[in-house]
Design a protein around this motif. Structure first.
Motif, PDB file in Angstrom:
ATOM      1  N   UNK A   1      32.167  35.724  45.594  1.00 22.57           N
ATOM      2  CA  UNK A   1      33.110  36.631  44.935  1.00 22.57           C
ATOM      3  C   UNK A   1      32.350  37.679  44.141  1.00 22.57           C
ATOM      4  N   UNK A   2      32.793  38.917  44.292  1.00 21.08           N
ATOM      5  CA  UNK A   2      32.163  40.044  43.591  1.00 21.08           C
ATOM      6  C   UNK A   2      33.126  40.610  42.553  1.00 21.08           C
ATOM      7  N   UNK A   3      32.579  41.053  41.424  1.00 25.52           N
ATOM      8  CA  UNK A   3      33.412  41.795  40.473  1.00 25.52           C
ATOM      9  C   UNK A   3      32.746  43.117  40.086  1.00 25.52           C
ATOM     10  N   UNK A   4      31.617  43.388  40.694  1.00 27.17           N
ATOM     11  CA  UNK A   4      30.902  44.649  40.451  1.00 27.17           C
ATOM     12  C   UNK A   4      29.902  44.836  41.589  1.00 27.17           C
ATOM     13  N   UNK A   5      28.904  45.666  41.391  1.00 25.11           N
ATOM     14  CA  UNK A   5      27.978  45.962  42.480  1.00 25.11           C
ATOM     15  C   UNK A   5      26.953  44.855  42.750  1.00 25.11           C
ATOM     16  N   UNK A   6      26.871  43.839  41.911  1.00 26.33           N
ATOM     17  CA  UNK A   6      26.032  42.683  42.255  1.00 26.33           C
ATOM     18  C   UNK A   6      26.577  42.118  43.566  1.00 26.33           C
ATOM     19  N   UNK A   7      25.694  41.631  44.437  1.00 23.11           N
ATOM     20  CA  UNK A   7      26.167  41.240  45.771  1.00 23.11           C
ATOM     21  C   UNK A   7      27.171  40.092  45.705  1.00 23.11           C
TER      22      UNK A   7
ATOM     23  N   UNK B   1      38.854  47.868  37.141  1.00 25.98           N
ATOM     24  CA  UNK B   1      37.539  47.255  37.307  1.00 25.98           C
ATOM     25  C   UNK B   1      37.178  46.317  36.171  1.00 25.98           C
ATOM     26  N   UNK B   2      35.967  45.774  36.228  1.00 31.79           N
ATOM     27  CA  UNK B   2      35.516  44.755  35.287  1.00 31.79           C
ATOM     28  C   UNK B   2      34.396  45.300  34.395  1.00 31.79           C
ATOM     29  N   UNK B   3      34.361  44.813  33.168  1.00 30.55           N
ATOM     30  CA  UNK B   3      33.285  45.174  32.238  1.00 30.55           C
ATOM     31  C   UNK B   3      32.109  44.251  32.517  1.00 30.55           C
ATOM     32  N   UNK B   4      31.036  44.795  33.088  1.00 30.33           N
ATOM     33  CA  UNK B   4      29.854  43.990  33.416  1.00 30.33           C
ATOM     34  C   UNK B   4      28.597  44.723  32.938  1.00 30.33           C
TER      35      UNK B   4
ATOM     36  N   UNK C   1      36.053  27.240  30.458  1.00 32.71           N
ATOM     37  CA  UNK C   1      36.525  28.479  31.075  1.00 32.71           C
ATOM     38  C   UNK C   1      35.442  29.541  31.250  1.00 32.71           C
ATOM     39  N   UNK C   2      35.756  30.422  32.182  1.00 35.11           N
ATOM     40  CA  UNK C   2      34.993  31.646  32.405  1.00 35.11           C
ATOM     41  C   UNK C   2      35.883  32.795  31.969  1.00 35.11           C
ATOM     42  N   UNK C   3      35.347  33.734  31.202  1.00 36.90           N
ATOM     43  CA  UNK C   3      36.109  34.923  30.829  1.00 36.90           C
ATOM     44  C   UNK C   3      35.658  36.093  31.686  1.00 36.90           C
ATOM     45  N   UNK C   4      36.635  36.782  32.257  1.00 40.26           N
ATOM     46  CA  UNK C   4      36.400  38.034  32.981  1.00 40.26           C
ATOM     47  C   UNK C   4      37.098  39.134  32.213  1.00 40.26           C
ATOM     48  N   UNK C   5      36.377  40.211  31.930  1.00 38.14           N
ATOM     49  CA  UNK C   5      36.955  41.300  31.144  1.00 38.14           C
ATOM     50  C   UNK C   5      37.228  42.506  32.027  1.00 38.14           C
TER      51      UNK C   5
ATOM     52  N   UNK D   1      39.419  44.552  26.094  1.00 42.93           N
ATOM     53  CA  UNK D   1      39.236  45.080  24.738  1.00 42.93           C
ATOM     54  C   UNK D   1      38.470  44.157  23.783  1.00 42.93           C
ATOM     55  N   UNK D   2      37.577  43.313  24.297  1.00 44.63           N
ATOM     56  CA  UNK D   2      36.771  42.493  23.395  1.00 44.63           C
ATOM     57  C   UNK D   2      35.844  43.357  22.556  1.00 44.63           C
ATOM     58  N   UNK D   3      35.601  42.960  21.317  1.00 47.79           N
ATOM     59  CA  UNK D   3      34.711  43.758  20.459  1.00 47.79           C
ATOM     60  C   UNK D   3      33.258  43.565  20.911  1.00 47.79           C
ATOM     61  N   UNK D   4      32.432  44.523  20.568  1.00 52.06           N
ATOM     62  CA  UNK D   4      31.009  44.423  20.863  1.00 52.06           C
ATOM     63  C   UNK D   4      30.241  44.201  19.566  1.00 52.06           C
ATOM     64  N   UNK D   5      29.228  43.357  19.619  1.00 48.10           N
ATOM     65  CA  UNK D   5      28.432  43.115  18.414  1.00 48.10           C
ATOM     66  C   UNK D   5      27.443  44.263  18.230  1.00 48.10           C
TER      67      UNK D   5
END
Ligand SMILES: [Fe+2]
Length: 301
Positions: free
Chosen positions: A41-47, A135-138, A206-210, A261-265
């Protein structure tokens, strides 16, 4: 040392349910299956980012962590050795199976199998979502975050923070209900979380997908009833990372948090203690109590 979650592998008898689940609901894309028939399964350009291997029962196969430079693998091996944990350098076969350039692997004190990798194969400009989402935040934030359950999260802290360098973002402590620690290795508020569970077991909760827009979460939420998705937590917003999200069971016992919309540190981040997990929502669904809290396994006594 470790800079992101690169990939996740699970074993599951329900692997055949994943192609539709991943594309039509999650908005992910399928890559060609692995040699053993694994759904990739892909969620970005990683193969690929998630592999579901055919198996007789659900188990975690591996968590794949990324370092930014090949030399960092030696630093990880040395840090583990100092803590009495032996990491093994993987050969060409394993590297090819994971589509990475270099790989080491080790088992943690709770029996989770980890791989640390450099040079994940990417195919720039090829990701196509499985449904119309933004799309996904990766990127540097990696695949997402994972929450592991263990009875002794203070020992977990010594290992993941003390040995592997995960930095504490905050804690959520709700007496009698929740005791959890959250760690960052990049701008994502947490890439790893540890949650306390009863003695004798450990597990992958769990796995979180953003995703990149609120509507991507909303359109998935709209499909919950129509697609019979086993909802675990209703829509809500977390107190600590402010993620606007909901949770559901996957076909393979673990859950997915689907969020926006998760915050970034930032560099001046100060860890805090929160006394609740949600600002609003995230209501635990009664029928979810009948399902496993994740892919659980027994711990050696
Ligand atoms: Fe989460």
């Amino acid at each position: 040392m470790i800079k992101a979650l690169a990939y996740l592998g699970v074993n599951s008898p329900n692997h055949e349910q994943w192609p539709a689940f991943a594309t039509e609901f999650l908005g992910a894309q399928l890559a060609d299956p692995g040699p053993d028939g694994a759904v990739r399964i892909r969620i970005d350009d990683a193969v690929w980012r998630i592999q579901v291997h055919p198996a007789d029962q659900d188990s975690v196969a591996y968590f794949g962590w990324q370092v930014d430079h090949e030399e960092d693998l030696d630093v990880v091996i040395a840090a583990l050795a100092d803590a009495g944990v032996t990491a093994t350098r993987g050969g060409q076969d394993l590297a090819e199976a994971r589509n990475v350039n270099q790989i080491i692997s080790f088992d943690d004190p709770w029996g989770f199998h980890h791989e640390v990798v450099w040079g994940q194969e990417t195919a720039i400009g090829t990701f196509l979502p499985g449904r119309p989402i933004s799309g996904f935040v990766t990127g540097q934030q990696g695949l997402g975050h994972v929450l592991l359950l263990m009875p002794d999260i203070e020992k977990g802290h010594e290992f993941f923070s003390g040995v592997l360098g995960f930095e504490l973002s905050d804690k959520i402590i709700v007496p009698g209900r929740l005791n959890a620690r959250f760690y960052h290795v990049n701008a994502r508020h947490h890439t790893l979380a540890l949650g306390e569970c009863p003695p004798g077991v450990a597990g992958f909760n769990h796995l979180m997908l953003q995703v990149r827009s609120m509507d991507d979460v909303g359109t998935a939420y709209d499909m919950v009833e129509e697609k019979n998705i086993p909802l675990t937590l209703s829509l809500g917003r977390h107190s600590n990372d402010k993620m606007f999200s909901f949770y559901f069971s996957t076909p393979s016992s673990f859950h997915i948090e689907y969020g926006y919309d998760g915050v970034e540190v930032t560099e001046d981040w100060v860890p805090r203690v929160h006394n609740k997990s949600a600002i609003w929502g995230h209501v635990f669904q009664p029928e979810a109590a009948q399902r496993a809290p994740g892919i659980m396994h027994a711990l050696d006594a």
